[in-house]
Design an enzyme around this catalytic site. Structure first.
Site, short mmCIF file in Angstrom:
data_model
loop_
_atom_site.label_atom_id
_atom_site.label_comp_id
_atom_site.label_asym_id
_atom_site.label_seq_id
_atom_site.Cartn_x
_atom_site.Cartn_y
_atom_site.Cartn_z
N SER A 1 31.64 60.73 11.83
CA SER A 1 31.00 59.80 10.91
C SER A 1 30.76 60.52 9.59
O SER A 1 30.93 61.74 9.50
CB SER A 1 29.66 59.31 11.48
N LYS B 1 39.65 17.35 8.33
CA LYS B 1 39.57 18.76 8.77
C LYS B 1 38.41 19.43 8.04
O LYS B 1 38.03 19.03 6.93
CB LYS B 1 40.88 19.48 8.44
N ASP C 1 23.28 39.20 -11.44
CA ASP C 1 24.43 40.08 -11.62
C ASP C 1 25.29 39.61 -12.79
O ASP C 1 25.75 40.41 -13.61
CB ASP C 1 25.24 40.12 -10.33
N VAL D 1 50.50 12.09 6.16
CA VAL D 1 51.87 12.06 5.67
C VAL D 1 52.83 12.06 6.87
O VAL D 1 53.00 13.10 7.53
CB VAL D 1 52.17 13.28 4.77
N THR E 1 22.20 56.85 -14.01
CA THR E 1 21.03 55.98 -13.83
C THR E 1 19.76 56.82 -13.79
O THR E 1 19.68 57.79 -13.03
CB THR E 1 21.16 55.17 -12.53
N ALA F 1 24.64 45.64 -15.35
CA ALA F 1 24.58 46.41 -14.10
C ALA F 1 25.25 45.61 -12.99
O ALA F 1 25.73 44.49 -13.19
CB ALA F 1 23.13 46.71 -13.76
N HIS G 1 32.71 47.57 -3.72
CA HIS G 1 33.91 47.74 -4.54
C HIS G 1 34.85 46.56 -4.37
O HIS G 1 34.96 45.99 -3.29
CB HIS G 1 34.65 49.03 -4.14
#
Length: 1121
Positions: free
Chosen positions: A809, A58, A257, A111, A348, A262, A780
């Protein structure tokens, strides 16, 4: 993000290695991985069972429902597996909306079993605890397990027992299998907890007489727990969702990262797309993607990503050049657009990060123009005006069309401009630079008088109140909704959690902050503390909000800060207990602890009953630890804001850390006095954008909280909305939700049940997610939908249906806020008060200099080294270039001493000089002093200094003196014999001539080595030849009056400086005059002195005392009266 999917192979490897159960788990580690590059002969050697057993094959690429899609080959021999793979391996396949290439397969033993032996088990995390689902019928046709399965919730910090499993989950299981299954499920749950899984599903789980078989498995782990689980996890490979390739550039940014404090994220969606983004902030990045998709750009959106958390100039440069490199590989017939956007930064330095982007644009200006790239920039925050100016300038100098906008422009307006939906202003309006009004014209250091502390919405007397507009008939809520957005039927799915109680714990306070709130700050965050004190001052507080700081890595001390013009001292404590004991009035703690220490420090803080509110700034705390903190906070009645937050702000009262940005933004957004609008957001950067929007459309913010972007924030939307509902000064509420989780549905329930009666304006970001063909994890950790009801589209519709004000929006959010506010003013709910100018606060010198408002003569000047940038620079040459060019120690000395890149032979000569002057035995005065000092127990620096202080005209200082004497004689045209006779007549020694041991018959090999090299490599040796002629005269008188090593180096160095081509004659003479040549001896001999020091310490030599018999005592004879 935190919860990341792992491959089935990785999940099974964890299970086989670490599960602890009495159940016999079969087929442990019996799996083989197949790709297009697999060598089948080698594979069968490594896994001989492939040749003898029936097999299952698979794809292992995070594909759901493989059985139903015909992507599982069952009960095959090895040849059958190869035949099954042939039409599938490396072929494109469509799964749901995602198109992808099948390239990674898993082979396992088949199996044999019956349907009755198949079961289903799943464990997943929620805020309250971990849910265990079990169904006695597993396999492909399991159906809707949420509806069918038996369910057991294990509360946070609780344990699961076999009795619980048997009684609550295994009611439909045959008796002979209950014991095995109970043991296995408990072992599985313990494994799930120990290895920080967030989701673990096995379907089917097969139980036969032989034991337990894990046939198919899907799992996610909490990637933020890497520092805890690294020993067990090893290096985990997180595969991309099916339909999206794993690009090396994504891995490069992920590596950046991981090495940075940061946040740097990059996901490639369509590398051929024409719309590229480079957005600052996790929340803002989602909003920009939403807007692009809303305006029809979904098929052309090339990437998703974000940079935040104050990355350095170099990190921003690396991030920007990666994106520019990607977007300039293939041309697009319409050209391309780059959207460099962001909300208003809290801390910042925008100008600093833009420097990195500008560098990248300059490096790629050719390809950018060739690919017809247009750049749109919108940003706000500290020093943003300078950042925008620099960005505009680079557009003019490079010829690349760059359109620049600041906080006066709505955050997402540039998307409409970039996509041609709105015109580009020729001269965009710019906010005045706010830095100048921070400087106080007076010298008064007193706390400014209270300007205004009441909310704008609190009624005043008729004389004081500003006349309201003529009241219009208010629109009912439903009528207004129909104007804002035509209702659509959106399937929200099963949202049972919305039926949960929406009430808050009675022990938690409705009012978190007041004008008298006192806090302790955990961590040495002096900039954030100073920002809080400046906010306190501009809000006319009587005294600072920060009572003390806790920093466990130093002893107790005082830290200096400013209160207006005046300097004050704040205590810093090593441990929490002392701080709490000495400041009993503190009820808030702001934690800047790292993600590794935030859990322990927060749990310790909650042991003190005086603390009612804790703000946790750190991002990346493992979810299991966060849930434990939430549980204790609920028990103790403590409100937690965060983790992964910038904090919150209550205008006129209190602000957490860096919330609201610097003072210019505080003043521009009118955060120094309360308004009538309270908001709650997940994103910290977007909370500052809300400050801006609300200040422009209403009378201002009453209170705002960013609950944090993690999956389980310490406090929820509902917690804060109910506080606002119960706060008289709050007249309307704004909530900025996002994709992922179901907390927004509790707001819907609260509105429906009448618990929330104040107007609520809501928008959930992440609406673009439903338009992507593959799953995208946004900035997030909690911004990922696990079911239909968690999508932003579903939540927006549910909020709209419940009676909240929902715009079309984010672009129209400000308009809806203004509409609702105007309605409240019209019906008299809000009575706008007269605006009063805020008090002024002095600006810090460092920030004023950063903004270019002041100048000051420097105390020092330097021209040899610069350590301020991302890379150390020696005389204009980056340190990486120094090593790349293999300049060696001689080359570095040339840069630092002479500000020149010297020829290779010159560098070699310098290194040879250092080698031959390194030491001359323990008897010479410098080494002797060093040894005596070392044996007296002094340290290395003291001992070395003792030896160096002996260097002068009599010891070692002959290099300079010899160079000067020989140069002066040679330059004046004096013959060698005339020079010798003159020195003899003047009664002066010729420096550099003479040796105590060596002679013309016993030459100094050091001099011979140097002479051979100089004669072979130097272009000319006029002064050396002159010195050798002098040597012939002196040795004819006495054989030891040879040109010694000091003299040789001195004259040869003059030849080097005069003839290497790097110096004028005046420059060469100046270096001799200022003593540069003695530096060679000092540097070289320091190596020997250090060697003597280490030798004495290694030999453990005691205090040195000079023997009496080596001292001639010459005392005056006894004299009597």
């Amino acid at each position: 993000m935190s919860a990341k999917a792992i491959s089935e192979q990785t999940g099974k490897e964890f299970l086989y290695k670490y599960i602890c159960t009495t159940a016999a788990v079969q087929n442990r580690f019996r799996y083989a991985n197949v790709t297009s590059e697999t060598d089948w002969d080698r594979l069968t050697q490594e896994h001989p069972w492939l040749l003898t057993e029936r097999l299952v094959v698979k794809p292992d690429q995070l594909i759901k429902r493989r059985g139903k899609l015909g992507l599982v080959g069952i009960n095959l021999d090895l040849q059958g597996v190869q035949d099954w793979l042939r039409p599938r391996l490396m072929r494109e396949t469509t799964v749901a909306k995602a198109k992808g290439v099948l390239k990674n397969f898993l082979i396992e033993p088949f199996v044999p079993h019956t349907q009755e032996e198949e079961f289903y088990v799943c464990i997943y995390a929620t805020r309250e605890g971990d849910h265990v689902l079990f169904h006695h019928e597993g396999g492909v046709e399991v159906g809707d397990v949420d509806a069918k399965a038996q369910r057991l919730m294990v509360a946070v910090d609780d344990k699961l027992s076999e009795d619980q499993v048997t009684e609550q989950l295994l009611t439909h299981v045959p008796e002979d299998k209950k014991e095995v299954l109970a043991s296995f499920i408990v072992g599985l749950f313990n494994l799930y907890e120990d290895l920080y899984f967030t989701y673990l599903e096995i379907n089917p789980l097969v139980v036969t007489q032989d034991g337990v078989y894990i046939l198919d498995m899907a799992a996610k782990i909490d990637a933020t727990a890497d520092y805890i689980c690294k020993a067990k996890w090893g290096d985990v490979d997180f595969p991309p969702p099916f339909g999206r390739e794993a690009y090396p550039e994504e891995a490069y940014i992920a590596d950046l990262d991981a090495k940075s404090g940061a946040s740097l994220k990059l996901t490639l969606l369509n590398p051929r797309g024409r719309i590229w983004t480079m957005v600052a902030g996790g929340g803002a990045s989602v909003v920009y993607s939403d807007t692009i998709c809303d305006l029809g750009g979904v098929d052309e959106l090339a990437n998703y990503g974000e940079y935040s958390g104050a990355p350095s100039e170099q990190q921003t440069y690396d991030y920007a050049k990666t994106i520019l490199s990607l977007m300039t590989r293939e041309k697009h017939h319409q050209g391309k657009v780059l959207i460099i956007g962001g909300s208003i930064a809290n801390f910042t330095n925008v100008a600093a990060t833009f420097k990195g982007i500008v560098r990248a644009i300059k490096d790629y200006q050719g390809p950018l123009k060739e690919h017809e790239v247009t750049i749109f920039v919108r940003r706000g925050g500290p020093n943003y005006q300078e950042g925008l100016r620099v960005m505009g300038e680079v557009g003019k100098t490079t010829g690349i069309p760059i359109h620049v906008f600041g906080t006066e422009t709505h955050m997402t307006a540039i998307v409409g401009m970039a996509l041609g939906h709105r015109p580009i202003p020729n001269q965009p309006p710019m906010d005045a630079h706010t830095a100048n009004f921070l400087l106080n014209a007076s010298n008064n250091a007193m706390t400014p008088a209270t300007t205004r502390t009441a909310s704008f919405s609190e009624h005043k007397t008729a004389n004081d109140a500003t006349p309201a507009k003529k009241s219009k008939a208010g629109l009912p809520a439903d009528s207004l909704h129909s104007i804002l957005w035509p209702l659509k039927n959106v399937v929200t799915g099963d949202w049972k959690e919305a039926q949960a109680s929406s009430g808050c714990s009675g022990a938690k306070a409705t009012t978190l902050f007041s004008r008298h709130t006192k806090t302790i700050v955990w961590g040495m965050q002096t900039r954030a503390v100073q920002g809080m004190l400046d906010f306190d001052y501009v809000c006319s507080r009587d005294e600072p909000s920060v009572a003390a700081m806790v920093y466990p890595f130093t002893g107790d001390h005082k830290q200096k800060f400013y209160w207006g013009h005046k300097e004050i001292l704040l205590p810093v404590y090593k441990n929490m207990a002392d701080a709490m004991k000495k400041h009993p009035g503190v009820d808030v703690l702001i934690s800047f602890a790292s993600l590794r220490s935030a859990f322990d420090s927060t749990m310790e803080t909650m042991q003190y009953p005086q603390i009612h509110t804790i703000a946790i700034i750190a991002e990346g705390i493992p979810e299991a630890q966060t849930r434990k903190m939430i549980k204790m906070a609920d028990e103790k009645g403590v409100t937690i804001i965060g983790p992964a937050t910038v904090g919150g702000i209550k205008p006129g009262c209190f602000k957490i850390g860096n919330t609201g940005g610097m003072l210019d933004n505080i003043l521009a957004s009118k955060l120094y006095r309360p308004g009538s609008v309270a908001y709650v957001s997940r994103s910290g950067g977007m909370s500052n954008e809300l400050n801006n929007i609300i200040s422009r459309t209403t009378d201002g913010v009453y209170e705002g909280v960013a609950i944090g972007g993690d999956r389980y924030p310490g406090s929820t939307f509902m917690d804060h909305v109910l506080r606002y509902q119960d706060t008289p000064g709050v007249k309307m509420i704004v909530m900025l939700g996002e994709i992922g989780g179901t907390e927004e549905y509790k707001i819907c329930q609260g509105i429906r049940e009448g618990r929330i009666t104040k107007p609520v304006v809501c928008w959930c970001i992440g609406t673009c997610a439903t338009m992507f063909s593959s799953e995208v994890q946004f900035g997030h950790a909690g911004a990922c939908a696990n079911q239909a009801s968690e999508t932003a589209v579903a939540k927006n519709q549910a909020l709209r249906d419940a009676g909240a004000y929902v715009p079309k929006s984010f672009d129209e959010l400000g308009d809806v806020i203004r509409t609702v506010y105007d309605e409240l003013v019209a019906n008299g709910t809000i009575v706008p008060a007269q605006e009063v100018p805020p008090p002024t606060v002095p600006m810090d010198y460092s920030w004023a200099r950063e903004l270019g408002l002041i100048r000051k003569p420097a105390s020092f000047m330097t021209s040899i080294c610069d350590e301020r940038g991302q890379e150390l620079i020696y005389a204009g040459m980056p340190i990486t270039e120094v090593f790349k060019e293999e300049m060696g120690l001689g080359g570095v000395l040339g840069l630092l001493w002479f500000q020149r890149r010297l020829p290779r032979y010159a560098c070699q000569f310098i290194e040879m000089c250092l080698m031959v002057t390194a030491d001359h035995g323990p008897a010479v005065s410098g080494a002797h002093n060093t040894i005596v000092c070392a044996r007296a127990g002094k340290d290395l620096i003291s001992s070395l200094t003792s030896g160096l202080l002996t260097i002068g005209d009599r010891f070692g200082g002959a290099l300079d003196a010899a160079a000067k004497q020989f140069s002066k004689a040679f330059d004046s045209g004096m013959l060698p014999m005339e020079f010798v006779n003159k020195m003899k007549k003047d009664g002066k020694l010729i420096m550099g001539i003479g040796h105590r041991v060596k002679s013309i018959n016993n030459p100094d090999m050091r001099v011979q080595i140097l002479k051979d090299f100089v004669k072979q490599h130097f272009p000319a040796t006029q002064l050396l030849d002159y010195a050798l002629d002098v040597e012939k005269i002196t040795t004819s008188k006495k054989p030891n009056l040879i040109l010694n090593v000091d003299g040789f180096i001195g004259v040869a160095f003059v030849d080097l400086l005069r003839t290497c081509g790097g110096f004028t004659r005046d420059e060469a003479d100046e270096f001799v005059e200022i003593g540069a040549l003695n530096g060679i001896f000092v540097l070289g001999r320091s190596m020997g002195f250090i060697g003597h020091y280490l030798d004495q310490k290694r030999l453990k030599q005691g205090l040195y005392r000079h023997p009496w018999d080596d001292i001639s005592y010459v005392l005056p004879e006894h004299m009597s009266m």
